[in-house]
Design an enzyme around this catalytic site. Sequence first.
Site, PDB file in Angstrom:
ATOM      1  N   LYS A 105      32.362  27.939  32.456  1.00 40.75           N
ATOM      2  CA  LYS A 105      31.113  27.948  33.209  1.00 40.75           C
ATOM      3  C   LYS A 105      30.717  29.339  33.684  1.00 40.75           C
ATOM      4  O   LYS A 105      29.590  29.560  34.077  1.00 40.75           O
ATOM      5  CB  LYS A 105      31.216  26.983  34.396  1.00 40.75           C
ATOM      6  CG  LYS A 105      32.306  27.322  35.392  1.00 40.75           C
ATOM      7  CD  LYS A 105      32.225  26.384  36.584  1.00 40.75           C
ATOM      8  CE  LYS A 105      33.250  26.691  37.646  1.00 40.75           C
ATOM      9  NZ  LYS A 105      34.518  26.011  37.445  1.00 40.75           N
ATOM     10  N   ARG A 106      31.648  30.251  33.618  1.00 39.49           N
ATOM     11  CA  ARG A 106      31.322  31.607  34.037  1.00 39.49           C
ATOM     12  C   ARG A 106      30.687  32.427  32.924  1.00 39.49           C
ATOM     13  O   ARG A 106      30.175  33.505  33.158  1.00 39.49           O
ATOM     14  CB  ARG A 106      32.586  32.321  34.537  1.00 39.49           C
ATOM     15  CG  ARG A 106      33.031  31.868  35.914  1.00 39.49           C
ATOM     16  CD  ARG A 106      34.304  32.553  36.331  1.00 39.49           C
ATOM     17  NE  ARG A 106      35.389  32.272  35.382  1.00 39.49           N
ATOM     18  CZ  ARG A 106      36.124  31.165  35.385  1.00 39.49           C
ATOM     19  NH1 ARG A 106      35.904  30.242  36.287  1.00 39.49           N
ATOM     20  NH2 ARG A 106      37.074  30.980  34.493  1.00 39.49           N
TER      21      ARG A 106
END
Length: 460
Positions: A230-231
């Site tokens: 998700k980063r």
Amino acid sequence: MSEVRVRFAPSPTGFFHIGSARTALFNWLYARHTNGTFVLRIEDTDAARNTEEALEVLLKGMRWLGLDWDEGPEVGGDYGPYFQSQRGDIYQEHLEKLRAAGRTYEQDGAVFFKLDGERYTEFDEYLGKEVEKVRTAPVEIDDAIRGTVVRSEDRDFVIFRSDGSPTFHFVNVVDDIAMKITHVIRGEDHLSNTSKHVELFKAFGARPPQFAHLPLILKDPRMGKGKMSKRDRGSLIEEYQDRHYLPAAVRNAIALLGWNPGDNREIMEIGEIIAAFDIKDIQKGAARFDEDKMAHVNFQYLKALPVETYAWFARPVLTEKGLIPENYSEDHLQRVLALCQEKITSLEALPEFCGYFFTDDYTVDEKARNKVFKKGDPAELAGQVKEALEGVPVENWSAESLEAAFNSLAVAHGQEKPFKWWPLTRFAVSGLSSGPDFLPMLEVLGRKTVLRRLGKLSQA
RNA sequence: GUCCCGUUCGUCUAGCCAGGCCUAGGACACCGGGUUUUCAUCCCGGCAACAGGGGUUCGAAUCCCCUACGGGAUGCCA
């Protein structure tokens, strides 16, 4: 409705990851392709990180992508509730079944599922200690993408935590049984878990569903190694919403991650995708995410839009930046956008590209200024253009008349073509060295604005 | 460590199951040229891959084995 029942079973984390979105999409596509049922089930057994907002991100993302569910939150269905946090009784009943069959035992307050087979003790390298293991009969996993995968579980596992809550493996299987799920389409990260699940299905006397494990989406190599997290840029659906991507384009691009129709089609209407979609055509190898391709697909969609629809998507982009008021003239907006649509590859770039149509307070590109100012005295040239264009009355203010005016200007200065004045004029009215087609741009900008801005430069 | 899955241009992939039609096709990116007086569009062209090694076969990207590499799992996370 066919017999096919598939489900997307996300755990709300506050993010809608592109990999989850693809899993949702593939399940949805398969349901639509087979005229089956698409179930949305919320796996919120981990109370600590499940919040109202996290759920909203998920549902909003699903709706944005156009993935409507036939059963689940807000729509209900015959197999509810669709939140695992509300299915405690069902889990308890199933636990009792296993208990009655002698397939459970308690240890440290947690309930373990007892595997069938000869027991022995072994030092486990990964855990770094002696553990009890079980020689089980290998389990066959029927996977529609990979064929039959054989694997065996060798350790009992927890199905109820010491705090009394059921674990993922348990609820997942119980719900798939209770909800009569026929096909489990999920990420490959679950493939190794599947032997646990099959053991559970067998213990319940249920036939396991058809599995299909999707290849993982890995990071763009430029961003590192491993699966996309998700980063990583581009990994969240929210990002595409914020950047004004077209949902249909994002959906199309995601569909192409690990699947293709078998011919050279890429840009497809959703109906075409549904018609062509089949599990057996899904790729085995992992895919690496490519931002550029996503942007390209988005541009293809943008280009193909009727200008009315284009305006519908573009309007909020401009109001968000304060460039136009909410009630800005639709007619004028569309005239401006018609000039931009064919030139610009993303809605995101729109404010910078066409802001000067709406405000005098636009940014001036220094590089453009230097370029233009080198080509002669700007004030003098601007003055000449202003004078020439002043001769075009407002009722005649069109690309054609403007062209004629420029041509006369050229002739008056002994030039064959008026090209000498154009870059400067563009800069004078827009502060840029590039943009939409020149004459139509002046037309849409309007007589007043063009003359005012030329006037400003001619006095500088 | 162990187990499981995978591996075609830089990237997404077609072809593989049913071996010859593959001097391996398409797309993105990149590079070059052109059009557009501008330009991010558009057009044309180019670059570039069957992971390696063994087998099977008249013939292998396609079938088999091994190795390497990549990924995943191995949680009282999901």
